[in-house]
Design an enzyme around this catalytic site. Structure first.
Site, mmCIF file in Angstrom:
data_model
loop_
_atom_site.group_PDB
_atom_site.id
_atom_site.type_symbol
_atom_site.label_atom_id
_atom_site.label_comp_id
_atom_site.label_asym_id
_atom_site.label_seq_id
_atom_site.Cartn_x
_atom_site.Cartn_y
_atom_site.Cartn_z
ATOM 1 N N THR A 113 4.162 -2.194 19.635
ATOM 2 C CA THR A 113 5.385 -1.291 19.481
ATOM 3 C C THR A 113 5.011 0.072 19.823
ATOM 4 O O THR A 113 4.672 0.788 18.846
ATOM 5 C CB THR A 113 6.192 -1.423 18.112
ATOM 6 O OG1 THR A 113 6.242 -2.821 17.963
ATOM 7 C CG2 THR A 113 7.485 -0.882 18.066
ATOM 8 N N LYS B 286 0.969 -1.193 0.099
ATOM 9 C CA LYS B 286 -0.072 0.001 0.039
ATOM 10 C C LYS B 286 0.792 1.354 -0.147
ATOM 11 O O LYS B 286 0.405 2.199 -0.621
ATOM 12 C CB LYS B 286 -0.914 -0.056 1.348
ATOM 13 C CG LYS B 286 -2.176 -0.850 0.835
ATOM 14 C CD LYS B 286 -3.179 -0.961 1.923
ATOM 15 C CE LYS B 286 -4.308 -1.834 2.010
ATOM 16 N NZ LYS B 286 -5.191 -1.644 3.012
ATOM 17 N N GLY C 13 -0.952 -0.041 8.892
ATOM 18 C CA GLY C 13 -1.663 0.874 7.690
ATOM 19 C C GLY C 13 -2.976 0.983 8.157
ATOM 20 O O GLY C 13 -3.619 2.136 7.612
ATOM 21 N N ASN D 85 -0.376 0.852 20.918
ATOM 22 C CA ASN D 85 0.349 -0.260 19.993
ATOM 23 C C ASN D 85 1.216 -1.135 20.770
ATOM 24 O O ASN D 85 1.756 -0.752 21.782
ATOM 25 C CB ASN D 85 0.990 0.252 18.696
ATOM 26 C CG ASN D 85 1.405 -0.542 17.456
ATOM 27 O OD1 ASN D 85 0.646 -1.554 17.175
ATOM 28 N ND2 ASN D 85 2.504 -0.480 17.015
ATOM 29 N N LYS E 230 5.921 3.185 17.296
ATOM 30 C CA LYS E 230 5.045 3.373 16.061
ATOM 31 C C LYS E 230 3.842 4.101 16.527
ATOM 32 O O LYS E 230 3.266 5.045 15.701
ATOM 33 C CB LYS E 230 4.701 2.029 15.651
ATOM 34 C CG LYS E 230 5.877 1.408 14.701
ATOM 35 C CD LYS E 230 5.450 0.290 14.030
ATOM 36 C CE LYS E 230 6.576 -0.958 13.722
ATOM 37 N NZ LYS E 230 5.883 -1.965 13.411
HETATM 38 P P1 NAP Z 1 -0.223 -3.999 9.101
HETATM 39 O O1 NAP Z 1 0.280 -2.651 8.610
HETATM 40 O O2 NAP Z 1 0.745 -5.080 9.126
HETATM 41 O O3 NAP Z 1 -0.142 -3.551 11.060
HETATM 42 C C1 NAP Z 1 -0.337 -4.900 11.721
HETATM 43 C C2 NAP Z 1 -0.656 -3.999 13.304
HETATM 44 O O4 NAP Z 1 -1.044 -5.056 13.972
HETATM 45 C C3 NAP Z 1 0.458 -3.330 13.939
HETATM 46 O O5 NAP Z 1 0.040 -2.513 14.670
HETATM 47 C C4 NAP Z 1 0.923 -4.548 14.775
HETATM 48 O O6 NAP Z 1 2.071 -4.062 15.800
HETATM 49 C C5 NAP Z 1 -0.185 -5.137 15.197
HETATM 50 N N1 NAP Z 1 0.077 -6.584 15.579
HETATM 51 C C6 NAP Z 1 0.217 -7.567 14.734
HETATM 52 N N2 NAP Z 1 0.060 -8.883 15.454
HETATM 53 C C7 NAP Z 1 -0.376 -8.640 16.696
HETATM 54 C C8 NAP Z 1 -0.501 -9.340 17.992
HETATM 55 N N3 NAP Z 1 -0.416 -10.600 17.945
HETATM 56 N N4 NAP Z 1 -0.682 -8.534 19.127
HETATM 57 C C9 NAP Z 1 -0.893 -7.140 19.022
HETATM 58 N N5 NAP Z 1 -0.712 -6.513 18.118
HETATM 59 C C10 NAP Z 1 -0.486 -7.048 16.772
HETATM 60 O O7 NAP Z 1 -1.512 -4.488 8.962
HETATM 61 P P2 NAP Z 1 -2.766 -3.704 8.421
HETATM 62 O O8 NAP Z 1 -2.753 -3.602 7.040
HETATM 63 O O9 NAP Z 1 -2.928 -2.209 9.264
HETATM 64 O O10 NAP Z 1 -4.079 -4.642 8.949
HETATM 65 C C11 NAP Z 1 -4.494 -4.852 10.268
HETATM 66 C C12 NAP Z 1 -5.731 -5.587 10.331
HETATM 67 O O11 NAP Z 1 -6.831 -4.504 9.638
HETATM 68 C C13 NAP Z 1 -5.839 -7.069 9.531
HETATM 69 O O12 NAP Z 1 -6.324 -7.860 10.194
HETATM 70 C C14 NAP Z 1 -6.467 -6.456 8.154
HETATM 71 O O13 NAP Z 1 -7.173 -7.703 7.841
HETATM 72 C C15 NAP Z 1 -7.625 -5.603 8.722
HETATM 73 N N6 NAP Z 1 -7.937 -4.554 7.551
HETATM 74 C C16 NAP Z 1 -9.419 -4.747 7.213
HETATM 75 C C17 NAP Z 1 -9.964 -3.763 6.370
HETATM 76 C C18 NAP Z 1 -11.391 -3.842 6.196
HETATM 77 O O14 NAP Z 1 -11.844 -3.452 4.943
HETATM 78 N N7 NAP Z 1 -11.986 -4.469 6.949
HETATM 79 C C19 NAP Z 1 -8.947 -2.928 5.466
HETATM 80 C C20 NAP Z 1 -7.561 -3.109 5.951
HETATM 81 C C21 NAP Z 1 -6.938 -3.747 7.044
HETATM 82 P P3 NAP Z 1 3.523 -3.843 15.702
HETATM 83 O O15 NAP Z 1 3.555 -2.521 15.106
HETATM 84 O O16 NAP Z 1 3.964 -4.034 17.114
HETATM 85 O O17 NAP Z 1 3.852 -4.958 14.865
#
Ligand code: NAP
Length: 290
Positions: free
Chosen positions: A156, A70, A133, A154, A159
């Protein structure tokens, strides 16, 4: 649908893309609008710039962009929408002469899903869990509505701090607070109640359905509205906890629906009406359950 020489091709680029339900969504929109259109998931393993150029040369009319591209796709665009530029992330590429213009429909999708629930974020505390993101889109969407305070926590914390700084820069005067997941309880309890909480991490996503990023259920006492961006499973542990505390909880399916509709409208110029949205929502629910 019959594919012929006039069929328009759209798609999704990301890695992985095997889990996506977006083809079912765009199929439903195409059916309702009577367009000969296919939507194909393309996994990009190597050269992202070559993939975008190749898509343009193959006359692909538009693309969605998902994790991990993205932000990384931005240098390969011919133009970018102002809001997507502010967010530093695009999820929709619209074909223009010479290349693609990037947009971000996640923000509009989330906003529409929240409004469809009759929830207003202005004047109430909003907490964002996560700083990736999706949390970025949620933070900017919330900030635009003038909450009484925007709290970002968060795993981390650095961030969360960075994201809060960026939001403050874009919305001077907005009250913000940030911290670790363990700080969530303290930050929210001192914020005045009626909170809206957006769960924007991947914790709890299928198949890890036993996870919730905030382990203490007491944190959600006083949460009036909990929105989990995850839509598989249908009810996450976060949502269960919000409901057990007396709040309304929603999953991310409506956001997915509305961001997809916004992309489709940008690509085709069609207006997706309420009936088409309802039909697409039924299709989406079936696709997620399958
Ligand atoms: P991303 O950029 O990879 O960010 C992941 C986030 O999750 C970071 O803040 C990370 O923390 C945290 N994280 C991951 N595993 C964790 C755990 N076990 N415990 C606590 N925190 C954890 O991913 P993203 O694009 O933001 O997506 C996040 C979620 O939103 C996904 O499940 C995605 O499917 C969903 N989403 C849904 C839509 C929709 O249309 N409904 C649209 C976009 C995204 P750190 O910074 O510490 O690594």
């Amino acid at each position: 649908m019959r594919i012929d020489g006039h069929t328009e091709v759209y798609g999704l680029i990301g890695k992985p893309v095997g889990h996506t339900v977006s083809p079912a969504l765009h199929d439903a929109f195409a059916r309702v609008c009577g367009r000969s259109l296919v939507y194909v998931p393309f996994q990009v393993d190597g050269d992202l710039g070559a993939a975008v150029k190749g898509a343009y040369e193959l006359n692909i009319r538009g693309l969605n962009v998902t994790v991990p591209y993205k932000s990384r796709v931005i240098p390969f665009l011919s133009d970018i929408d102002e809001e997507a530029h502010l967010l530093g992330a695009v999820n929709t590429l619209v074909r223009i002469p010479g290349g693609y213009k990037g947009y971000n429909t996640d923000l509009a999708g989330l906003k529409k899903a929240v409004h469809a629930d009759g929830i207003k974020l202005s004047g109430r505390p909003v907490m964002i869990i996560g700083a990736g993101g999706a949390a970025r889109a949620a933070s900017f969407a919330a900030a635009k509505e003038s909450p009484s305070v925007l709290i970002i926590v968060n795993r981390t914390p650095a961030k969360a701090r960075l994201l809060a700084e960026e939001v403050r820069k874009a919305f001077p005067g907005l009250k913000t607070a940030e911290g670790s997941l363990e700080d969530a309880g303290g930050l929210i309890s001192g914020s005045g109640g009626h909170a809206a909480v957006f769960q924007c991490t991947s914790a709890g996503l299928y198949p890890e359905t036993g996870e919730c990023p905030v382990s203490d259920p007491e944190v959600f006492r006083g949460t009036e509205y909990g929105f989990d961006l995850i839509y598989n499973p249908e009810e996450t542990l976060f949502m269960k906890r919000v409901r057990q505390s007396g709040g309304m909880a929603r999953n991310g399916l409506a956001m997915l629906l509305y961001q997809g509709a916004a992309s489709f409208e940008l690509w085709t110029g069609e207006k997706i009406g309420d009936e088409a949205l309802e039909e697409a929502m039924r299709t989406l629910s079936r696709a997620v359950q399958a």
